[in-house]
Every structure is written in structure tokens, then in C-alpha cells.
Design a protein around this motif. Sequence first.
Motif: not given
Length: 276
Positions: A195-222
Amino acid sequence: MATPTIRRTLLARELRRLRLEAGLTVEEAAGRAGISKSALSRIENALVAARLPDVRALLAEYAVDHGVADQVLDLCRAANVRGWWQNYPDVLSEGASRYAALESDARSIRQFEQALIPGILQTKGYVATLVRALGLSGADEEIERWLSMRMNRQQRLADVEFQLVVDESVLRRSFGDRAMLDEQLDFLVEVSQRENVAIRVLPFDAGPHPSLNGGFTVLAFPDPFPPVAHIETVTGEVWIEDEEKIEGLSKTFDVLWDRTLAPDPSRRFIASLRTG
């Protein structure tokens, strides 16, 4: 000097914020609380662990209400607890240790990955293959240390809200044997059903996207602690605390999320890549 844990960093920020709200200088606050100016300065810069009596005295001088005071005191106690990552100085760099501390305290993690399976989701076989492929270690005992570290880290999946957008290329990248990769794919499918984990695939046919230059992580805290973003590069770690930049990354993640396959199609896609 070891990088301070996120708990200590968050405590430092909060104490500084409360002092400023109270309209006190470092010298005034320290004098009223009965501690030295240099000691308070070190605490507010996360250079030392704060003593619980000192924090209590500061909160009393800042006239903080009981609810906020209890939160800050709890954070102070947690900041003085040794984190699991501190047991692996031979494996984790300062940057990796800091990330582990952030991850340990996070309420939610949103990650986009287009190079490798994220460390928190790697199986033992994947870790061992990756360590050998990167030339980080060759001896069996050293690989065992990496495996122990990864399995400790993976316990965080029990309660953190984790959202992952994984590029199709990550799932198709070939190294090691097929049995190991199949095991890794099976684990992704299994974990994605929590329930607390969501994994989604970004397929090749999704085309160009705004983060083609690399991955990133955003961490939120209480609340009331601010989010932090992390980007891993070839030359080291990049930490982002600027509110506007983090908001931009969050919006980028939303765009990527909207282009992914839905949960069930993502699981079916991951499972379809198995060879067995």
C-alpha cells in the motif's frame, strides 16, 4: 568530520527558526539558557549533537508551546541515536551516508530513475553483480558488507511512502545472468503491491520528457521540516534545499507520473520482461 545526520540538521534549522521568531540573537539566547554562545552556534550549524537539557532551556526562553516543544525534543532524542548507516563507513561515502540519514527520516520519497534499480529496491543478486560491474570491490567479504548495508536500508520500505518512476531502459539493461535479473523483476512486482509503495514504468513510447538529463529524488519530512532534493552525478552528490527549485522538481515528477503506465499495466510490463 562526518556529515551530520538529517535529524541533527533539521534540529539545527528548527532551533534557529524558533530563536529568530523569539527576536533573540545567538548571544542573548545562549546567555538566557545558561550555555555558551559558541555552543549554541555549533548546535545551530549542526556541528555537534545538542544536549536535551540545553534544548529544553532554549525552548523555555523561546516561549514555545507544548506541542512544538515536544516535537523538537523528540527530534533531539532521535538526533542522538546512532543510525544504522553509521555502521558502514567502509562502504558508504559521506554523501551516501547523508542520503541514508535523509531516507531514514523521510515521510515520503518520490524518485525518478533512468540508470539503475534504486538502491533501496535492489535484491542481493543485483547488488553483488553491480558491485563487481562497477569495480567497487572484489573480495567476498567486501561484497557481503555491501549486501548487509543494502538489506538494512531496505527495511525503510516498511513504512515510508515511496513513489518510483522507473524508465523502461533501467528494466531492459542487461548485466549479470538472467536468473538474477528475473529475481530482481519479481521483487519489483512484489513490492509494488504494498500500500505504501507505488512503482510505475515510463515506457519508451512516452517520448521526450522534462528530465531527460537525469534522475532525481525529492524527500519530504513531517511538518514543520522542509523537503530536500537529491541528485547523484558522476562527480558526487548534489543537495537542493531551495524551495523554488524543489517545487520545480516536484512538478517535473508530476509530469513524469502522468506519462507512466498505470499500476497494474506497470506490473504486467515488468513481469513480461522475465525470461523464465
